[in-house]
Scaffold this motif. Structure first.
Motif, PDB file in Angstrom:
ATOM      1  N   ASP A 116       0.828  -1.197   0.000  1.00 18.92           N
ATOM      2  CA  ASP A 116       0.000   0.000   0.000  1.00 18.92           C
ATOM      3  C   ASP A 116       0.865   1.250   0.000  1.00 18.92           C
ATOM      4  OD1 ASP A 116      -2.280   1.583  -0.025  1.00 18.92           O
ATOM      5  OD2 ASP A 116      -2.433   1.628   2.174  1.00 18.92           O
ATOM      6  N   ARG A 117       1.904   1.226  -0.835  1.00 19.93           N
ATOM      7  CA  ARG A 117       2.803   2.368  -0.929  1.00 19.93           C
ATOM      8  C   ARG A 117       2.924   2.807  -2.385  1.00 19.93           C
ATOM      9  NH1 ARG A 117       6.187   3.177   3.513  1.00 19.93           N
ATOM     10  NH2 ARG A 117       6.617   5.154   2.436  1.00 19.93           N
ATOM     11  N   GLU A 118       3.223   4.090  -2.568  1.00 19.01           N
ATOM     12  CA  GLU A 118       3.430   4.591  -3.911  1.00 19.01           C
ATOM     13  C   GLU A 118       4.757   4.067  -4.436  1.00 19.01           C
ATOM     14  OE1 GLU A 118       3.485   8.802  -6.384  1.00 19.01           O
ATOM     15  OE2 GLU A 118       2.659   8.705  -4.347  1.00 19.01           O
ATOM     16  N   PRO A 119       4.790   3.432  -5.599  1.00 16.89           N
ATOM     17  CA  PRO A 119       6.026   2.823  -6.103  1.00 16.89           C
ATOM     18  C   PRO A 119       7.196   3.788  -6.216  1.00 16.89           C
ATOM     19  CG  PRO A 119       4.151   2.054  -7.366  1.00 16.89           C
ATOM     20  CD  PRO A 119       3.641   3.135  -6.469  1.00 16.89           C
ATOM     21  N   ARG A 120       6.922   5.063  -6.538  1.00 19.73           N
ATOM     22  CA  ARG A 120       8.018   6.017  -6.680  1.00 19.73           C
ATOM     23  C   ARG A 120       8.804   6.196  -5.390  1.00 19.73           C
ATOM     24  NH1 ARG A 120       5.682  11.540  -8.672  1.00 19.73           N
ATOM     25  NH2 ARG A 120       4.142  11.022  -7.075  1.00 19.73           N
ATOM     26  N   ALA A 121       8.165   5.938  -4.251  1.00 19.99           N
ATOM     27  CA  ALA A 121       8.816   6.165  -2.959  1.00 19.99           C
ATOM     28  C   ALA A 121       9.667   4.980  -2.513  1.00 19.99           C
ATOM     29  CB  ALA A 121       7.763   6.459  -1.892  1.00 19.99           C
ATOM     30  N   LEU A 122       9.614   3.874  -3.262  1.00 15.42           N
ATOM     31  CA  LEU A 122      10.282   2.647  -2.835  1.00 15.42           C
ATOM     32  C   LEU A 122      11.340   2.220  -3.838  1.00 15.42           C
ATOM     33  CD1 LEU A 122       7.110   0.656  -1.724  1.00 15.42           C
ATOM     34  CD2 LEU A 122       8.655   1.978  -0.264  1.00 15.42           C
ATOM     35  N   GLN A 123      12.327   1.487  -3.353  1.00 17.20           N
ATOM     36  CA  GLN A 123      13.337   0.929  -4.243  1.00 17.20           C
ATOM     37  C   GLN A 123      13.707  -0.472  -3.780  1.00 17.20           C
ATOM     38  OE1 GLN A 123      16.760   3.454  -4.155  1.00 17.20           O
ATOM     39  NE2 GLN A 123      17.154   3.188  -1.973  1.00 17.20           N
ATOM     40  N   LEU A 124      13.927  -1.341  -4.747  1.00 12.87           N
ATOM     41  CA  LEU A 124      14.437  -2.677  -4.463  1.00 12.87           C
ATOM     42  C   LEU A 124      15.920  -2.537  -4.149  1.00 12.87           C
ATOM     43  CD1 LEU A 124      13.445  -5.606  -4.441  1.00 12.87           C
ATOM     44  CD2 LEU A 124      14.157  -5.790  -6.820  1.00 12.87           C
ATOM     45  N   GLN A 125      16.346  -3.043  -2.996  1.00 16.04           N
ATOM     46  CA  GLN A 125      17.707  -2.827  -2.530  1.00 16.04           C
ATOM     47  C   GLN A 125      18.678  -3.783  -3.212  1.00 16.04           C
ATOM     48  OE1 GLN A 125      16.982  -3.322   1.664  1.00 16.04           O
ATOM     49  NE2 GLN A 125      16.491  -1.167   1.950  1.00 16.04           N
ATOM     50  N   GLU A 126      19.721  -3.218  -3.785  1.00  9.51           N
ATOM     51  CA  GLU A 126      20.737  -4.028  -4.454  1.00  9.51           C
ATOM     52  C   GLU A 126      21.471  -4.882  -3.427  1.00  9.51           C
ATOM     53  OE1 GLU A 126      24.706  -3.319  -7.234  1.00  9.51           O
ATOM     54  OE2 GLU A 126      23.167  -1.766  -7.074  1.00  9.51           O
ATOM     55  N   LEU A 174      12.847   2.553   1.484  1.00  2.32           N
ATOM     56  CA  LEU A 174      12.468   3.866   1.000  1.00  2.32           C
ATOM     57  C   LEU A 174      13.555   4.415   0.084  1.00  2.32           C
ATOM     58  CD1 LEU A 174      11.010   5.507   4.242  1.00  2.32           C
ATOM     59  CD2 LEU A 174       9.739   4.647   2.276  1.00  2.32           C
ATOM     60  N   ARG A 175      13.155   5.023  -0.984  1.00  2.81           N
ATOM     61  CA  ARG A 175      14.102   5.658  -1.889  1.00  2.81           C
ATOM     62  C   ARG A 175      14.671   6.903  -1.220  1.00  2.81           C
ATOM     63  NH1 ARG A 175      14.769   4.778  -7.215  1.00  2.81           N
ATOM     64  NH2 ARG A 175      12.821   3.609  -7.330  1.00  2.81           N
ATOM     65  N   GLN A 176      15.977   6.982  -1.151  1.00  8.03           N
ATOM     66  CA  GLN A 176      16.634   8.050  -0.420  1.00  8.03           C
ATOM     67  C   GLN A 176      16.702   9.333  -1.242  1.00  8.03           C
ATOM     68  OE1 GLN A 176      17.536   7.593   2.856  1.00  8.03           O
ATOM     69  NE2 GLN A 176      16.475   5.640   2.521  1.00  8.03           N
ATOM     70  N   GLY A 177      16.505  10.468  -0.554  1.00  2.00           N
ATOM     71  CA  GLY A 177      16.690  11.771  -1.177  1.00  2.00           C
ATOM     72  C   GLY A 177      15.683  12.111  -2.253  1.00  2.00           C
ATOM     73  N   LEU A 178      14.519  11.470  -2.225  1.00  2.00           N
ATOM     74  CA  LEU A 178      13.520  11.712  -3.265  1.00  2.00           C
ATOM     75  C   LEU A 178      12.422  12.623  -2.738  1.00  2.00           C
ATOM     76  CD1 LEU A 178      12.395  10.963  -6.110  1.00  2.00           C
ATOM     77  CD2 LEU A 178      11.091   9.174  -4.964  1.00  2.00           C
ATOM     78  N   ARG A 179      12.140  13.675  -3.460  1.00  2.87           N
ATOM     79  CA  ARG A 179      11.002  14.538  -3.141  1.00  2.87           C
ATOM     80  C   ARG A 179       9.957  14.334  -4.234  1.00  2.87           C
ATOM     81  NH1 ARG A 179      12.526  20.587  -1.942  1.00  2.87           N
ATOM     82  NH2 ARG A 179      10.298  20.535  -1.398  1.00  2.87           N
TER      83      ARG A 179
END
Length: 291
Positions: A116-126, A174-179
């Motif tokens: 239930d999160r907006e995809p732009r705010a998330l990242q798959l961690q390498e 969470l994707r870091q540094g994203l506004r």
């Protein structure tokens, strides 16, 4: 279906004279599986447009990343290669590895469904050389199936969903540094997702969904794509097919009734859409889980 030449990690391996492709299969829902053998090679991945989950099946003890030469692979080790990453690999000796490729659109759908999160705010961690016994077991189950048999390929698709779901629940941050700019507000995103689920059997229109957010159809479609990662009609189709798979796998309703409950105008339209997405008819899908 995803053209294999658009999967950059797949293509990078395929282009190597030292690599042999054992099997590959289109699994539907934006996923492709592949089983590879490689020996004494070097491969580079430059900002692929898709995510890759990787499992070392055999060998790999001489495999490492150029920027991390002290860390070596081994059977059972897992790697997560997100879209947009950069990596350079050296393979000394032999390796047998399984790959699962996932489109960013499918990743976006799962972020919404599971988190239930907006995809732009998330990242798959390498991640390189991860130990996860459950994921390794799923990969080994996956490669043990006969991907040439339609029924087993559908079981493979279910295992692939389990692999992706596990990665999303355990390797997403969470994707870091994203506004975030533009897109729908969180309450609007939840309102739309709930509305689609509650009215999935109805002939929903773009105007009807836009009205829920008090937006014009044009602005709604643009903002929806920014927040959900795909256009409204693709999202609606994906949710209808997801409900259809659940009804087929766990119920005994006639196919005509399944089609109507999932918002398809006719059984033939349902069958065509289902086959385009999964490579099998609804009847074949149901039979695969009755075997």
């Amino acid at each position: 279906m995803i053209p294999l030449n658009q999967l950059q990690v797949f293509q990078a391996l395929h282009d190597s004279p030292n690599t042999r492709l054992e099997h590959s299969a289109q699994l539907g829902d934006g996923m492709v599986a592949a089983l590879w053998n490689n020996r004494d090679d070097a491969r580079d991945y430059h900002a692929p447009s898709h995510h890759t989950l990787s499992c070392y099946i055999a060998g790999g003890t001489g495999t490492f990343r150029r920027d991390r030469p002290s860390a070596k692979g081994a059977p059972g080790k897992l790697c997560i290669l997100p879209a947009g990453h950069e990596s350079n690999w050296v393979i000394n000796g032999s390796i047998r590895l399984a790959h699962l490729y996932i489109t960013q659109e499918q990743f976006a759908l799962e972020c919404i469904r599971l988190l239930d999160r907006e995809p732009r705010a998330l990242q798959l961690q390498e991640t390189t050389f991860l130990d996860d016994a459950g994921q390794t077991a799923r990969f080994r189950q996956l490669i043990a199936l006969n991907w040439e048999e339609p029924g087993e390929r559908l079981l493979t698709s279910s295992l692939a969903h389990e692999l992706v779901d596990h990665a999303l629940l355990h390797q997403v941050g969470l994707r870091q540094g994203l506004r975030l700019k533009g897109g729908l507000a969180p309450y609007q995103r939840r309102l739309l997702a709930d509305y689609v689920e509650q009215h999935i059997e109805q002939p929903l229109s773009l105007g009807e969904l836009a009205a829920l957010c008090n937006l014009s159809e044009y602005h709604f479609a643009r903002m929806f794509r920014e927040s959900f990662g795909l256009p409204p009609h693709q999202y609606l189709l994906a949710r209808r097919l997801a409900k259809a798979r659940q009804l087929l796998r766990f119920g005994e309703l006639p196919l005509v009734q399944v089609a109507l409950l999932c918002g398809f105008a006719s059984a033939s339209h349902f069958s065509n859409r289902f086959r385009q997405a999964l490579g099998a008819t609804p009847g074949e899908y149901r039979a695969a889980f009755r075997g």
